[in-house]
Design a protein around this motif. Sequence first.
Motif, PDB file in Angstrom:
ATOM      1  N   LEU A 264     -27.958  -8.349  89.036  1.00 44.69           N
ATOM      2  CA  LEU A 264     -28.904  -7.905  87.994  1.00 44.69           C
ATOM      3  C   LEU A 264     -28.536  -8.418  86.617  1.00 44.69           C
ATOM      4  CD1 LEU A 264     -29.011  -4.305  89.316  1.00 44.69           C
ATOM      5  CD2 LEU A 264     -31.041  -5.676  88.985  1.00 44.69           C
ATOM      6  N   GLU A 265     -27.237  -8.633  86.439  1.00 43.06           N
ATOM      7  CA  GLU A 265     -26.757  -9.095  85.136  1.00 43.06           C
ATOM      8  C   GLU A 265     -27.416 -10.426  84.742  1.00 43.06           C
ATOM      9  OE1 GLU A 265     -24.854  -7.000  83.638  1.00 43.06           O
ATOM     10  OE2 GLU A 265     -24.394  -8.254  81.901  1.00 43.06           O
ATOM     11  N   THR A 266     -27.707 -11.269  85.745  1.00 47.15           N
ATOM     12  CA  THR A 266     -28.284 -12.581  85.431  1.00 47.15           C
ATOM     13  C   THR A 266     -29.690 -12.438  84.826  1.00 47.15           C
ATOM     14  OG1 THR A 266     -29.226 -12.853  87.652  1.00 47.15           O
ATOM     15  CG2 THR A 266     -27.023 -13.753  87.301  1.00 47.15           C
ATOM     16  N   LEU A 267     -30.348 -11.322  85.110  1.00 51.29           N
ATOM     17  CA  LEU A 267     -31.725 -11.158  84.613  1.00 51.29           C
ATOM     18  C   LEU A 267     -31.753 -10.945  83.103  1.00 51.29           C
ATOM     19  CD1 LEU A 267     -33.208  -8.917  87.456  1.00 51.29           C
ATOM     20  CD2 LEU A 267     -33.118 -11.405  87.313  1.00 51.29           C
ATOM     21  N   LYS A 268     -30.582 -10.663  82.532  1.00 52.89           N
ATOM     22  CA  LYS A 268     -30.548 -10.412  81.078  1.00 52.89           C
ATOM     23  C   LYS A 268     -30.796 -11.677  80.268  1.00 52.89           C
ATOM     24  CE  LYS A 268     -27.898  -6.211  81.258  1.00 52.89           C
ATOM     25  NZ  LYS A 268     -26.586  -5.628  81.326  1.00 52.89           N
ATOM     26  N   THR A 269     -30.585 -12.841  80.865  1.00 50.14           N
ATOM     27  CA  THR A 269     -30.827 -14.083  80.112  1.00 50.14           C
ATOM     28  C   THR A 269     -32.190 -14.695  80.455  1.00 50.14           C
ATOM     29  OG1 THR A 269     -29.650 -15.294  81.845  1.00 50.14           O
ATOM     30  CG2 THR A 269     -28.387 -14.711  79.872  1.00 50.14           C
ATOM     31  N   LEU A 270     -32.940 -13.991  81.280  1.00 49.09           N
ATOM     32  CA  LEU A 270     -34.235 -14.526  81.715  1.00 49.09           C
ATOM     33  C   LEU A 270     -35.240 -14.475  80.559  1.00 49.09           C
ATOM     34  CD1 LEU A 270     -35.085 -15.494  84.501  1.00 49.09           C
ATOM     35  CD2 LEU A 270     -35.932 -13.186  84.969  1.00 49.09           C
ATOM     36  N   PRO A 271     -35.966 -15.579  80.297  1.00 44.88           N
ATOM     37  CA  PRO A 271     -36.991 -15.507  79.254  1.00 44.88           C
ATOM     38  C   PRO A 271     -38.009 -14.422  79.610  1.00 44.88           C
ATOM     39  CG  PRO A 271     -36.676 -17.775  80.008  1.00 44.88           C
ATOM     40  CD  PRO A 271     -35.890 -16.898  80.940  1.00 44.88           C
ATOM     41  N   PRO A 272     -38.537 -13.681  78.607  1.00 45.96           N
ATOM     42  CA  PRO A 272     -39.458 -12.562  78.885  1.00 45.96           C
ATOM     43  C   PRO A 272     -40.614 -12.979  79.793  1.00 45.96           C
ATOM     44  CG  PRO A 272     -38.909 -12.648  76.558  1.00 45.96           C
ATOM     45  CD  PRO A 272     -38.247 -13.833  77.177  1.00 45.96           C
ATOM     46  N   ARG A 273     -41.127 -14.184  79.617  1.00 43.70           N
ATOM     47  CA  ARG A 273     -42.282 -14.589  80.432  1.00 43.70           C
ATOM     48  C   ARG A 273     -41.900 -14.662  81.921  1.00 43.70           C
ATOM     49  NH1 ARG A 273     -45.851 -20.121  79.791  1.00 43.70           N
ATOM     50  NH2 ARG A 273     -47.376 -19.546  81.381  1.00 43.70           N
ATOM     51  N   GLU A 274     -40.657 -15.074  82.189  1.00 44.10           N
ATOM     52  CA  GLU A 274     -40.205 -15.144  83.592  1.00 44.10           C
ATOM     53  C   GLU A 274     -39.977 -13.742  84.160  1.00 44.10           C
ATOM     54  OE1 GLU A 274     -40.463 -17.777  85.236  1.00 44.10           O
ATOM     55  OE2 GLU A 274     -40.595 -19.236  83.613  1.00 44.10           O
ATOM     56  N   LEU A 275     -39.510 -12.825  83.303  1.00 41.61           N
ATOM     57  CA  LEU A 275     -39.347 -11.440  83.765  1.00 41.61           C
ATOM     58  C   LEU A 275     -40.722 -10.866  84.134  1.00 41.61           C
ATOM     59  CD1 LEU A 275     -37.248  -9.068  84.034  1.00 41.61           C
ATOM     60  CD2 LEU A 275     -38.090  -8.281  81.832  1.00 41.61           C
ATOM     61  N   GLN A 276     -41.715 -11.145  83.283  1.00 43.64           N
ATOM     62  CA  GLN A 276     -43.074 -10.648  83.564  1.00 43.64           C
ATOM     63  C   GLN A 276     -43.606 -11.250  84.873  1.00 43.64           C
ATOM     64  OE1 GLN A 276     -44.441 -12.009  79.729  1.00 43.64           O
ATOM     65  NE2 GLN A 276     -44.983  -9.945  79.099  1.00 43.64           N
ATOM     66  N   ALA A 277     -43.314 -12.545  85.090  1.00 43.46           N
ATOM     67  CA  ALA A 277     -43.783 -13.198  86.328  1.00 43.46           C
ATOM     68  C   ALA A 277     -43.181 -12.483  87.547  1.00 43.46           C
ATOM     69  CB  ALA A 277     -43.390 -14.671  86.318  1.00 43.46           C
ATOM     70  N   GLY A 278     -41.906 -12.119  87.440  1.00 43.36           N
ATOM     71  CA  GLY A 278     -41.265 -11.399  88.548  1.00 43.36           C
ATOM     72  C   GLY A 278     -41.882 -10.020  88.728  1.00 43.36           C
ATOM     73  N   LEU A 279     -42.235  -9.391  87.608  1.00 47.22           N
ATOM     74  CA  LEU A 279     -42.831  -8.048  87.706  1.00 47.22           C
ATOM     75  C   LEU A 279     -44.193  -8.101  88.394  1.00 47.22           C
ATOM     76  CD1 LEU A 279     -41.754  -6.486  84.280  1.00 47.22           C
ATOM     77  CD2 LEU A 279     -41.022  -5.767  86.564  1.00 47.22           C
ATOM     78  N   ALA A 280     -44.892  -9.248  88.283  1.00 45.65           N
ATOM     79  CA  ALA A 280     -46.172  -9.382  89.003  1.00 45.65           C
ATOM     80  C   ALA A 280     -45.922  -9.208  90.505  1.00 45.65           C
ATOM     81  CB  ALA A 280     -46.805 -10.744  88.713  1.00 45.65           C
ATOM     82  N   GLU A 281     -44.826  -9.816  91.004  1.00 41.38           N
ATOM     83  CA  GLU A 281     -44.511  -9.683  92.440  1.00 41.38           C
ATOM     84  C   GLU A 281     -44.084  -8.250  92.767  1.00 41.38           C
ATOM     85  OE1 GLU A 281     -45.056 -11.921  94.753  1.00 41.38           O
ATOM     86  OE2 GLU A 281     -45.100 -13.854  93.732  1.00 41.38           O
ATOM     87  N   VAL A 282     -43.365  -7.615  91.828  1.00 41.18           N
ATOM     88  CA  VAL A 282     -42.958  -6.217  92.049  1.00 41.18           C
ATOM     89  C   VAL A 282     -44.210  -5.341  92.182  1.00 41.18           C
ATOM     90  CG1 VAL A 282     -41.783  -4.224  91.010  1.00 41.18           C
ATOM     91  CG2 VAL A 282     -40.739  -6.503  90.859  1.00 41.18           C
ATOM     92  N   VAL A 283     -45.181  -5.556  91.276  1.00 44.40           N
ATOM     93  CA  VAL A 283     -46.430  -4.780  91.324  1.00 44.40           C
ATOM     94  C   VAL A 283     -47.150  -5.070  92.653  1.00 44.40           C
ATOM     95  CG1 VAL A 283     -48.717  -4.540  90.269  1.00 44.40           C
ATOM     96  CG2 VAL A 283     -46.674  -4.603  88.815  1.00 44.40           C
ATOM     97  N   LYS A 284     -47.091  -6.325  93.076  1.00 43.33           N
ATOM     98  CA  LYS A 284     -47.698  -6.677  94.381  1.00 43.33           C
ATOM     99  C   LYS A 284     -47.125  -5.786  95.487  1.00 43.33           C
ATOM    100  CE  LYS A 284     -45.801  -9.725  97.046  1.00 43.33           C
ATOM    101  NZ  LYS A 284     -45.198 -10.970  97.546  1.00 43.33           N
ATOM    102  N   TYR A 285     -45.787  -5.679  95.540  1.00 44.10           N
ATOM    103  CA  TYR A 285     -45.176  -4.828  96.576  1.00 44.10           C
ATOM    104  C   TYR A 285     -45.634  -3.387  96.430  1.00 44.10           C
ATOM    105  CZ  TYR A 285     -41.904  -8.506  98.042  1.00 44.10           C
ATOM    106  OH  TYR A 285     -41.342  -9.658  98.543  1.00 44.10           O
ATOM    107  N   GLY A 286     -45.831  -2.955  95.170  1.00 42.81           N
ATOM    108  CA  GLY A 286     -46.271  -1.585  94.920  1.00 42.81           C
ATOM    109  C   GLY A 286     -47.625  -1.322  95.566  1.00 42.81           C
TER     110      GLY A 286
END
Length: 457
Positions: A264-286
């Motif tokens: 999880l520590e690696t996600l701290k350097t992720l550009p915000p747009r990439e974090l949002q892209a990942g959250l799209a997949e999280v919402v998909k699973y939801g």
Amino acid sequence: MTGVQTCALPIWQNFHVIYLDLSFDELKARLLRSKRRPLLKVEEPEKRLTELYNQRRNFYREAAHQIFVPDGNLSAARNSAALLDLLSNLGFDFEPARLSVDLVERSYQILIGDDILAQAGRLVDQVDGLSRRAVIISNGTVGPLYRQTFAAGLKKADFIVDYIEVGTGEKYKSLDEANNLYDALLAKRADRDTVIFALGGGVVGDLVGFVASTYMRGLPLVQVPTTLLAQVDSSVGGKTAVNTARAKNSVGTFYQPRVVISDLETLKTLPPRELQAGLAEVVKYGFLAGSPFIDLIENSLEGILKGDFTKLKELIYRCCAYKAEVVEEDEADRGRRAVLNYGHTIGHAIEAASGYRRYNHGEAVSIGMVGAALIAKQLGFIDDELTARHSRLLKSVGLPVKYSDLEPEVLLEHLKLDKKRQHGKHRLILLRDLGEPVIVKVNDELLRATLMELKEA
Ligand code: NAD
Ligand code: GLY
């Protein structure tokens, strides 16, 4: 090893002090070897060491909450594993969460934790039958950030580590770059026992997975995903791919990793747009899993977007658990696995029609999920509230819910190339209800009308 002891010195009350109680002989062997011990730069270093040992040992023992006696017959990695076991028995949470993907002889674990790259050697050591020869493959963005910590973690367990860097970006997910990797591996004399570590996002994971599955007919692969999208999706399930000039992901293999290490520590350097892209997949699973998971996601988003990742570990774990269950049932993607592509059919068309530049994968999937919800509503599967919940949730992440500068007819042409299309009909993943994905045939008219509604006015 002693049990728990209460430390008398108030200064240590806010720390947990562990004394590694090495034998005098071991200390002597280590310290007298070193040239960087100023206190031992004396005429009789062994005599001085004995004095220091006798002076200090009791103090160290009193100051420690825990005394740990390393076993000289075991490697450093095994000793640290024993120490971590001891601490976790005492309620300290150092261990990553573990999740199994059960695929008989191709089974493996997904490890999800904080700061676990530095423990890589110890964690990989728990996988049966891997050699100590490692090649880490990363790109020019992720490599400089994490390769050293990761390599140091492997070296602690006596791995011999090499490093290869690939180009950054989707355009390097290509047969040309795969070919460069084959050459680089040959130059490093990588053989069939060499363990390949894919350190990066989905692009690195797919490319390196493809190369690991084909070089010398297959080398052991470890996925080390560093984007949220890769941690919840691409590192799990064994799909590898490269793109060709005409189509994305058109050449690939099914090749399961031996273990997945998600830090999880690696996600701290992720550009915000990439974090949002990942959250799209999280919402998909939801939406696929339904309540209560979708509610948990909804309640966690605000904190995550503000940089508080406390809830992210559970979300990643649950997404992986959902995907693992689907993959266990349909590893070869002949049936149920298609549900993982919720929002992806329209999403892929948007990505392709915009030349893979304007929208990233997560953004396109976000618009695609809204499209799927509109179609499900038209078919009478879901109500207005669930349809509106899609847009509301995705907007709250900062993701687009409509596209612009693309023509519906162009998107329709791209949709006609979809792999799931059969007998002139589109096949889309829709929700029959929250948490109930189904594959449904959809005609051109309904799809066209939806694409028009999805276009920004
Ligand atoms: P990505 O790999 O391109 O990473 C996004 C960007 O973030 C890149 O520039 C990367 O260098 C950078 N980056 C990665 N980790 C970082 C970190 N910790 N800190 C800072 N920067 C970091 O994109 P992605 O979204 O991870 O993956 C998309 C790819 O995954 C696509 O090619 C898609 O086809 C593939 N994919 C595969 C599967 C599968 O099942 N195999 C599933 C979904 C997506
Ligand atoms: N990302 C979709 C799958 O793994 O099948």
